[in-house]
Enzyme design. Structure first.
Site, PDB file in Angstrom:
ATOM      1  N   GLY A 158       0.836  -1.202   0.000  1.00 30.48           N
ATOM      2  CA  GLY A 158       0.000   0.000   0.000  1.00 30.48           C
ATOM      3  C   GLY A 158       0.863   1.240   0.000  1.00 30.48           C
TER       4      GLY A 158
ATOM      5  N   GLY B  38      25.761  13.268 -27.901  1.00 27.58           N
ATOM      6  CA  GLY B  38      25.134  13.802 -26.694  1.00 27.58           C
ATOM      7  C   GLY B  38      25.591  13.061 -25.456  1.00 27.58           C
TER       8      GLY B  38
HETATM    9  C1  HXC Z   1      -3.839  -4.726  11.802  1.00 29.44           C
HETATM   10  C2  HXC Z   1      -2.691  -6.530  11.049  1.00 29.44           C
HETATM   11  C3  HXC Z   1      -2.381  -5.854   9.858  1.00 29.44           C
HETATM   12  C4  HXC Z   1      -2.866  -4.532   9.703  1.00 29.44           C
HETATM   13  C5  HXC Z   1      -1.489  -7.796   9.775  1.00 29.44           C
HETATM   14  N1  HXC Z   1      -2.141  -7.727  10.958  1.00 29.44           N
HETATM   15  N2  HXC Z   1      -1.647  -6.670   9.084  1.00 29.44           N
HETATM   16  N3  HXC Z   1      -3.424  -5.967  12.009  1.00 29.44           N
HETATM   17  N4  HXC Z   1      -3.586  -4.003  10.693  1.00 29.44           N
HETATM   18  N5  HXC Z   1      -2.593  -3.826   8.624  1.00 29.44           N
HETATM   19  C6  HXC Z   1      -2.202  -8.736  11.990  1.00 29.44           C
HETATM   20  C7  HXC Z   1      -3.031  -9.931  11.592  1.00 29.44           C
HETATM   21  O1  HXC Z   1      -4.382  -9.689  11.899  1.00 29.44           O
HETATM   22  C8  HXC Z   1      -2.433 -11.018  12.458  1.00 29.44           C
HETATM   23  O2  HXC Z   1      -2.923 -10.904  13.741  1.00 29.44           O
HETATM   24  C9  HXC Z   1      -0.981 -10.644  12.508  1.00 29.44           C
HETATM   25  O3  HXC Z   1      -0.901  -9.268  12.160  1.00 29.44           O
HETATM   26  C10 HXC Z   1      -0.132 -11.421  11.530  1.00 29.44           C
HETATM   27  O4  HXC Z   1      -0.746 -11.342  10.269  1.00 29.44           O
HETATM   28  P1  HXC Z   1      -1.042 -12.631   9.393  1.00 29.44           P
HETATM   29  O5  HXC Z   1      -2.041 -12.254   8.394  1.00 29.44           O
HETATM   30  O6  HXC Z   1      -1.359 -13.785  10.269  1.00 29.44           O
HETATM   31  O7  HXC Z   1       0.383 -12.897   8.744  1.00 29.44           O
HETATM   32  P2  HXC Z   1       0.713 -13.377   7.286  1.00 29.44           P
HETATM   33  O8  HXC Z   1      -0.101 -14.579   6.922  1.00 29.44           O
HETATM   34  O9  HXC Z   1       2.177 -13.518   7.242  1.00 29.44           O
HETATM   35  O10 HXC Z   1       0.285 -12.205   6.322  1.00 29.44           O
HETATM   36  C11 HXC Z   1       0.936 -10.971   6.429  1.00 29.44           C
HETATM   37  C12 HXC Z   1       0.184  -9.948   5.563  1.00 29.44           C
HETATM   38  C13 HXC Z   1      -1.311  -9.929   5.939  1.00 29.44           C
HETATM   39  C14 HXC Z   1       0.349 -10.327   4.089  1.00 29.44           C
HETATM   40  C15 HXC Z   1       0.868  -8.618   5.795  1.00 29.44           C
HETATM   41  O11 HXC Z   1      -1.406  -9.835   7.353  1.00 29.44           O
HETATM   42  C16 HXC Z   1      -2.036  -8.809   5.317  1.00 29.44           C
HETATM   43  O12 HXC Z   1      -2.407  -8.894   4.125  1.00 29.44           O
HETATM   44  N6  HXC Z   1      -2.254  -7.730   6.073  1.00 29.44           N
HETATM   45  C17 HXC Z   1      -2.944  -6.594   5.584  1.00 29.44           C
HETATM   46  C18 HXC Z   1      -2.049  -5.829   4.645  1.00 29.44           C
HETATM   47  C19 HXC Z   1      -2.679  -4.536   4.188  1.00 29.44           C
HETATM   48  O13 HXC Z   1      -3.500  -4.580   3.278  1.00 29.44           O
HETATM   49  N7  HXC Z   1      -2.335  -3.448   4.885  1.00 29.44           N
HETATM   50  C20 HXC Z   1      -2.827  -2.195   4.577  1.00 29.44           C
HETATM   51  C21 HXC Z   1      -1.925  -1.696   3.439  1.00 29.44           C
HETATM   52  S1  HXC Z   1      -2.409  -0.127   2.940  1.00 29.44           S
HETATM   53  P3  HXC Z   1      -3.219 -12.173  14.667  1.00 29.44           P
HETATM   54  O14 HXC Z   1      -3.698 -11.592  15.957  1.00 29.44           O
HETATM   55  O15 HXC Z   1      -4.233 -12.975  13.951  1.00 29.44           O
HETATM   56  O16 HXC Z   1      -1.924 -12.887  14.775  1.00 29.44           O
HETATM   57  C22 HXC Z   1      -1.496   0.832   3.870  1.00 29.44           C
HETATM   58  C23 HXC Z   1      -1.806   2.246   3.659  1.00 29.44           C
HETATM   59  C24 HXC Z   1      -0.683   3.126   4.027  1.00 29.44           C
HETATM   60  O17 HXC Z   1      -0.674   0.474   4.593  1.00 29.44           O
HETATM   61  C25 HXC Z   1      -1.152   4.466   3.629  1.00 29.44           C
HETATM   62  C26 HXC Z   1      -0.118   5.487   3.706  1.00 29.44           C
HETATM   63  C27 HXC Z   1      -0.641   6.773   3.215  1.00 29.44           C
END
Ligand code: HXC
Length: 532
Positions: free
Chosen positions: A187, A422
């Site tokens: 993201g 150039g």
């Molecule tokens: C809250 C989160 C989180 C998030 C992961 N976790 N990402 N909690 N906010 N963004 C938590 C999960 O719920 C989980 O908690 C633990 O972290 C580990 O994650 P898993 O999913 O079990 O790990 P994994 O299978 O390795 O997958 C990792 C991952 C996935 C690919 C990063 O977690 C994921 O897709 N997360 C969301 C990514 C995302 O879309 N983020 C927003 C991006 S946009 P538990 O308690 O179950 O262990 C962004 C905007 C920025 O960041 C903007 C700037 C302007």
């Protein structure tokens, strides 16, 4: 009781319970809890993925025992979903320590705590150390391992990223900023590392993209893996986002330490001097034979690079991206230099869009941080063709030109062989402000190569000749003897001296010594407008 015991003065508080003891015990408990992060099970999972924990990374990056941590007791604010999760340190370790005795500030995200996700408190901790790094003038290193914006905190998490982006920009050109991607980075979160000076990635455990595979599937109906979308090899070879890719966390952190050793702590300082006990007047007779007699035969520019640099030590930046241009750091006479060199062994050393952007960014980094530039030239020109023209070679090529002209650090060029058109002008020629321009006797400084030039200026004569092929050869030879040498440029003073290849190191070191006091005046302006 002896007389001595009777007369002894009691120390303050002796015999009383210490009032701070309870809090000290609580503090130790809380520190212990913070050190646990997300717990042993999650730490084991982290290790199972071939990753180190956030604290292990800090320990490896810094000199032993030098880490001073801030905000261990800081906690998050829970978010808007009432998850009730409140971790000491809030998923990120922040503080400062030393690398070979020089101070650096850092953060290290803890994936075991809510996936290392970034919320308000987490961001405040990072912002605090960024501010301190700028205030004291020390490099800033981010160890990224995060699921991105903490979903439970909603827009507060997005605002929190804004705080970091602002600081990345304000610190740019003031202190070196280094990002290590050691896990997911997705993201808008990718834009903080992208705005830092150097991005490291780790094989098999890191990826960066603006939208992940699921969104790609939904929007453009394409199946793609994490690795193919934004893995280290993609960013090292295709996008150019990653400057360095290392096989694992340990080697990555070791390479960061190596990079730091070439850089000054801030834009007011010179890079650190390091004597590698390599004689400054060392000559290398083998260099006299480096350029092949056949002008179309490639050779490896790295041979020259390793020969001239102190101890043959070269830290190549972006080694897998735009291989036709080599950039990186080395030392000459103990001083850091930024090296930019055409690579005849890749695409004949031609300048294309990627090479131009790679070179421009590197030149601007060096100029910002007082690192002299040494440019080694063997360039047949800009890459021709619709792909390059439509891909913006005019816009991108101008970036390299702009960057060199803008640079006020000492600038030295050595032309080894081809320096055509150039591309000759762009590659730090005298005409755009280089301080010293050397040429080897094998240099060919001309508007274009002999074959192309003969075909243009003698076209009618060649067509009319009884044997056009022989006529072309004859005209090519005439052009070659007139232009394919360094002498016309030397006559005009565009080349300061024609030097023996074997003496290149000696000449460069001597020039850098006298250029040390260089000053350059620039007109007052808010900032220039490089063709981005
Ligand atoms: C809250 C989160 C989180 C998030 C992961 N976790 N990402 N909690 N906010 N963004 C938590 C999960 O719920 C989980 O908690 C633990 O972290 C580990 O994650 P898993 O999913 O079990 O790990 P994994 O299978 O390795 O997958 C990792 C991952 C996935 C690919 C990063 O977690 C994921 O897709 N997360 C969301 C990514 C995302 O879309 N983020 C927003 C991006 S946009 P538990 O308690 O179950 O262990 C962004 C905007 C920025 O960041 C903007 C700037 C302007």
């Amino acid at each position: 009781m002896t007389p001595t015991d009777k007369n002894r003065v009691k120390s303050p508080g002796e015999g009383l319970a210490w009032p701070g003891q309870d809090n000290l015990t609580r503090l130790e408990d809380m520190r212990g809890e913070a050190r646990q992060g997300g717990g042993a099970k999650r730490a084991a999972e982290q290790h199972g993925r071939g990753k180190l924990t956030a604290r292990e990374r800090v320990d490896l990056l810094l000199d032993e025992g030098s880490f001073e941590e801030f905000d261990v007791l800081k906690t998050g604010r829970g978010g808007h979903l009432g998850s009730g999760q409140e971790y000491l340190s809030d998923g990120v370790i922040t503080g400062h320590g030393t690398i070979d005795g020089r101070e650096v500030f850092l953060f290290s995200q803890d994936f075991t705590v809510i996936g290392g996700s970034l919320g308000e408190a987490h961001s405040e901790k990072i912002a605090k150390v960024m501010d301190q790094a700028v205030r004291v003038g020390a490099p800033f290193i981010g160890l990224n391992d995060s699921g991105g914006a903490r979903i439970q905190e909603g827009v507060d998490a997005l605002a929190a990223y804004g705080e970091i982006f602002n600081r990345n920009v304000m610190a740019s050109g003031v202190i070196p900023q280094i990002s290590c991607i050691m896990g997911p980075c997705a993201g808008g979160a990718v834009y903080s590392p992208a705005m830092t000076d150097f991005v490291f990635m780790v094989e098999n455990s890191s990826y960066m993209f603006v939208t992940g595979p699921n969104v790609v599937k939904t929007v453009i109906h394409q199946d793609i893996s994490l690795e193919d979308l934004g893995g280290p090899s993609v960013h090292a070879e295709k996008s150019g986002v990653a400057h360095f890719v290392l096989p694992n966390d340990i080697l990555c952190l070791r390479e960061v330490r190596r990079l730091i050793n070439y850089l000054p702590s801030n834009n007011r300082q010179k890079p650190p001097f390091l004597d590698l006990s390599d004689p400054p007047d060392r000559s290398d007779p083998a260099l006299d034979y480096l350029v092949p007699s056949n002008p179309n035969q490639p050779y490896d520019m790295r041979i020259l690079i390793h020969s001239i640099l102190d101890g043959a030590e070269f830290l190549e930046v972006h080694p897998a991206f735009a291989k036709n241009l080599i950039v990186g750091f080395g030392r000459l006479g103990g001083e850091t230099i930024g090296l930019i060199a055409n690579q005849p062994a890749a695409l004949a050393g031609v300048l294309d869009t990627n090479a131009s952007v790679k070179g421009a960014r590197f030149v601007r980094f060096c100029d910002t941080f007082n690192i002299p530039l040494v440019c080694l030239v063997d360039v047949p020109g800009f890459m021709p063709g619709p792909d390059q023209e439509h891909g913006g070679i005019i816009r991108h090529g101008s970036k390299l030109l702009y960057a060199f002209i803008e640079a006020t650090v000492p600038r030295i060029t050595v032309v080894l062989r081809k320096a055509y058109g150039g591309a000759y002008v762009v590659m730090n020629s005298k005409h755009i402000g280089a301080d010293i321009n050397y040429a080897w006797p094998t240099a060919e400084i001309a508007v274009m190569g002999p074959r192309g030039a003969a075909e243009v200026i003698y076209r009618k004569e060649i067509q009319a000749a009884a044997d056009p092929a022989a006529a072309l050869q004859e005209k090519e030879a005439l052009y070659r003897s007139t232009f394919a040498n360094p002498f016309l440029a030397a006559k005009r003073g565009y080349i300061d001296d024609v030097i023996f290849p074997r003496d290149t190191r000696k000449k460069l070191i001597r020039s850098l010594q006298f250029l040390e006091g260089k000053t350059t005046a620039r007109p007052r302006r808010k900032h220039g407008n490089i063709a981005l």
